[in-house]
Write an enzyme that holds these catalytic residues in place. Structure first.
Site, PDB file in Angstrom:
ATOM      1  CG  ASP A 253      -1.972   1.057   1.172  1.00  0.00           C
ATOM      2  OD1 ASP A 253      -3.090   0.727   0.725  1.00  0.00           O
ATOM      3  OD2 ASP A 253      -1.699   2.209   1.557  1.00  0.00           O
ATOM      4  CD  GLU A 296      -4.439   3.760  -1.372  1.00  0.00           C
ATOM      5  OE1 GLU A 296      -4.619   4.063  -0.184  1.00  0.00           O
ATOM      6  OE2 GLU A 296      -5.346   3.800  -2.234  1.00  0.00           O
TER       7      GLU A 296
END
Length: 382
Positions: A253, A296
């Site tokens: 992430d 993301e």
């Protein structure tokens, strides 16, 4: 037996009908520009061949004058379709030069007062040259498909047949079928049929590959999309289980991604995702699997990799992202990534392993970010 005039009519009508069929096909599908060029090439070439048969019937000299230009124009557009299909950047310039050179040859021949049969010999010679050029375009790629090679070989054989006809029969057109002339006629028909359907199939093949790519690849980052990653990671897990090989799984992430999006805009966020994906590809092995699960958040599967190797790979990736080039849209902004790493245990489902990796990622995010957290092994049932 077939004479030259009848053959010209037959192949001309065949090309015109084929062009009409392609026009009907393109009305109901999303067609490529190369396919439209190909249709016009077939139509123009077919009209030229049919008019060559018609000229002595109606006795109009203007048809004799215009026909060679239509005939050669069709061949040039056909080669242009190949250039467009294979993405040659300067194909327009090449097509214009070819058209100009061919036009000068035809005008010069007419000015010299060549006979009608001699003009057909000149046109056939120009066609053979362009067929050879098309063969080179089709066969020059090492990874060319079988269909592409079949069309290329057909073009090369046609060019050779024209050459043999010129050498051994001196371009005689006032005879019926001879062995060399018959081979030339046969290859002309094969060129019309094989190349016509073949180019249509090449375009469809390209469209199918594009559709397959759209169904499996994330358009922004060129990584696997969520569905494709799950499918391929599951196949890798089952293979590792059969071979008794380890397989590592990571959840990744980008840190503070929402702050980047809010502060610099979504276009800047998209650039960050692309830079991250490119950086990751530069670190990973070819057979490692990387997918974008959403936003993301990314996932990685490393087949045949033990814990030590996976930890080393995760750390290299973390450092590479931190050292990635600055974003053009965000000044001095530096990306970092948090990584959760687990080893998929024997018999463990992929979703369960992903949940463990996601928990490890959560720990990495809450304990400082820009770090790798190794998750514990799956708890064994009593």
């Amino acid at each position: 037996m077939i004479d030259n005039q009848t053959f010209m009519l037959a192949i001309g009508v065949g090309n015109i009908v084929f062009a009409l069929l392609m026009a009907g096909y393109m009305r109901n599908v999303d067609n490529t520009p190369a396919l439209r060029y190909w249709m016009w090439a077939r139509l123009l070439g077919g009209v030229g061949q049919a008019c060559w048969w018609l000229a002595p019937v109606v006795n109009l000299p203007v048809i004799d004058i215009l026909t060679p230009f239509a005939w050669i124009g069709g061949v040039i557009i056909e080669v242009a379709a190949y250039c467009l299909f294979f993405g040659m950047p300067h194909w327009r310039r090449l097509a214009y030069l070819a058209a100009l050179a061919s036009g000068l040859v035809l005008v010069g021949a007419m000015a010299a007062g060549v006979s009608r049969l001699q003009m057909q010999w000149i046109v056939s010679l120009i066609m053979a040259w362009f067929a050879a050029c098309a063969a080179v375009l089709l066969l020059r790629e090492r990874g060319a498909s079988l269909l592409q090679r079949i069309i290329g070989v057909n073009d090369a054989l046609f060019a050779l047949a024209i050459g043999a006809w010129i050498v051994f029969e001196h371009g005689r057109l006032d005879v019926a079928i001879t062995p060399v002339g018959g081979a030339t006629y046969l290859l002309s028909y094969m060129m019309m049929i094989v190349n016509g359907f073949g180019f249509l199939l090449l375009c469809k093949q390209k469209d199918d590959l594009q559709m397959q790519r759209l169904a499996t690849i994330d358009g922004l980052t060129d990584t696997l999309n969520r569905r494709a990653f799950f499918e391929r990671a599951e196949s890798a897990r089952l293979l590792a289980l059969r071979l008794r090989k380890p397989i590592a799984l990571m959840m990744l992430d980008l840190d503070h991604f929402k702050r980047l999006n809010d502060g610099f805009g979504h276009a800047c966020g998209d650039e960050a995702l692309r830079v991250f994906a490119d950086t990751a590809r530069g670190v990973l092995r070819d057979h490692d699997l990387m997918g974008r699960l959403g936003g993301e958040e990314f996932a990685l599967a490393l087949p045949g990799t033990g814990l030590e190797g996976a930890l080393h790979a995760a750390e290299r990736l973390r450092v590479a992202v931190a050292e990635a080039p600055l974003l053009s849209c965000a000044g001095s902004y530096r990306m970092t990534v948090s990584i959760g790493l687990v080893m998929i245990d024997t018999g463990e489902e992929l979703t369960a392993a992903l949940a463990r990796a996601d928990h490890a990622l959560y720990v990495a995010k809450t304990t400082g970010r820009n770090r790798v957290e190794v998750g514990p092994a799956m708890l064994k049932r009593a």
